[in-house]
Design an enzyme around this catalytic site. Structure first.
Site, short mmCIF file in Angstrom:
data_model
loop_
_atom_site.label_atom_id
_atom_site.label_comp_id
_atom_site.label_asym_id
_atom_site.label_seq_id
_atom_site.Cartn_x
_atom_site.Cartn_y
_atom_site.Cartn_z
N ASN A 33 67.39 11.70 57.81
CA ASN A 33 68.32 10.80 57.12
C ASN A 33 69.70 11.41 57.09
OD1 ASN A 33 66.76 8.55 56.43
ND2 ASN A 33 65.79 9.68 54.76
N LYS A 64 74.03 13.68 61.84
CA LYS A 64 73.18 13.80 63.02
C LYS A 64 72.87 12.43 63.60
CE LYS A 64 70.62 17.90 61.44
NZ LYS A 64 69.29 18.38 61.07
N ASP A 81 64.60 20.69 64.05
CA ASP A 81 64.60 21.74 63.04
C ASP A 81 65.52 22.86 63.54
OD1 ASP A 81 63.70 22.60 60.49
OD2 ASP A 81 62.49 24.12 61.47
N TYR A 116 75.93 27.71 57.14
CA TYR A 116 76.43 29.06 57.43
C TYR A 116 77.68 29.05 58.32
CZ TYR A 116 71.82 30.34 55.64
OH TYR A 116 70.72 30.49 54.84
N ASP A 117 78.25 27.88 58.57
CA ASP A 117 79.43 27.80 59.45
C ASP A 117 80.56 28.76 59.08
OD1 ASP A 117 78.33 26.03 61.20
OD2 ASP A 117 79.32 24.25 60.39
N LYS A 138 83.24 22.81 67.87
CA LYS A 138 81.91 23.34 67.49
C LYS A 138 80.83 22.51 68.18
CE LYS A 138 78.38 23.57 64.02
NZ LYS A 138 77.83 23.20 62.72
P1 IMP Z 1 68.38 21.63 59.77
O1 IMP Z 1 66.96 21.89 60.20
O2 IMP Z 1 69.26 21.16 60.89
O3 IMP Z 1 68.49 20.77 58.56
O4 IMP Z 1 68.97 23.06 59.38
C1 IMP Z 1 68.35 23.90 58.41
C2 IMP Z 1 69.38 24.85 57.83
O5 IMP Z 1 69.87 25.74 58.85
C3 IMP Z 1 70.62 24.17 57.26
O6 IMP Z 1 70.41 23.80 55.91
C4 IMP Z 1 71.66 25.28 57.38
O7 IMP Z 1 71.51 26.19 56.32
C5 IMP Z 1 71.25 25.99 58.66
N1 IMP Z 1 71.98 25.44 59.83
C6 IMP Z 1 71.43 24.76 60.88
N2 IMP Z 1 72.39 24.40 61.76
C7 IMP Z 1 73.55 24.85 61.26
C8 IMP Z 1 74.91 24.78 61.71
O8 IMP Z 1 75.25 24.20 62.77
N3 IMP Z 1 75.82 25.37 60.92
C9 IMP Z 1 75.51 26.00 59.76
N4 IMP Z 1 74.28 26.09 59.29
C10 IMP Z 1 73.29 25.52 60.03
#
Ligand code: IMP
Length: 196
Positions: free
Chosen positions: A10, A14, A70, A154-155, A175
């Site tokens: 959701n 993305k 993920d 963490y960007d 990015k």
């Molecule tokens: P997700 O599975 O894409 O929701 O990512 C899980 C977690 O990884 C996020 O809540 C961030 O803490 C970290 N993360 C994933 N991709 C990024 C990114 O492109 N920038 C910064 N943090 C990221």
């Protein structure tokens, strides 16, 4: 008629990115659009397992083709942590600022040259009974303090290899042209466009 494909997410950022790539070929349906309001627990030990759990849960329940992603950050000096726990490194609910503070704290004694890290995204695609995986990775290092205001997570701490700016100091299109997510999405899009 366009084929329907569920994106088990959701996350509006993305979703709009995925739609811009795939809408000419597929109708992309979000979890909300599907009426699936329960969160899917990410109980796997790897990114691949978590992406597969999400794609399989939705595909099995609704009988629709589906993909899920993920992502996370792996820091070498921490043995690959926070890894699959990236979103909840400092606990639940997700708090990006607390996660970044904790990461800096854990790396406080680690010299610049040893602060290497990697972002990874795995996408799982369920088509019928088959499952396919697409992976994107970007190497980099963890800055000594937060820099920049763009992006998320963490960007502000991640400096991609070959660059001096953190992801949060870059324009989002810059990015997004090099990121782990972009790489995995491109592989998915090429696969789907090739007629599979
Ligand atoms: P997700 O599975 O894409 O929701 O990512 C899980 C977690 O990884 C996020 O809540 C961030 O803490 C970290 N993360 C994933 N991709 C990024 C990114 O492109 N920038 C910064 N943090 C990221």
């Amino acid at each position: 008629m366009k084929k329907r494909l569920v994106f088990a997410s959701n996350n509006l950022g993305k979703l709009s990115e995925i739609r811009s790539f795939l809408e000419p070929l597929f109708e992309i349906v979000s979890l909300e659009g599907l009426g699936h309001l329960n969160e899917i627990p990410e109980t796997g030990n790897t990114f691949r397992e978590n992406a597969a759990i999400k794609a399989n849960t939705i595909s099995d329940k609704y009988g629709l083709d589906c993909f899920a992603d993920d992502s996370g950050l792996l820091v070498d000096a921490l043995g690959g942590a926070p890894g699959v726990l990236s979103a909840r490194f400092a606990g639940e609910p997700t708090d990006f600022r607390a996660n970044n503070r904790l990461l800096l704290e854990k790396l406080s004694l680690i010299k610049e040259e040893n602060r290497t890290a990697m972002f990874i995204t795995v996408i799982a695609l369920r088509l019928g009974k088959n499952i396919y995986f697409f992976e994107g990775k970007i190497l980099g290092s963890i800055a000594l303090c937060e820099r920049g205001r763009n992006g998320f997570g963490y960007d502000p701490l991640f400096v991609p290899q070959g660059f001096t700016k953190t992801f949060a100091e870059m324009e989002s299109q810059n990015k997004n042209s090099i990121s782990h997510r972009a790489m995995a999405v491109n592989k998915l899009v090429n696969f789907l466009k090739s007629g599979n």
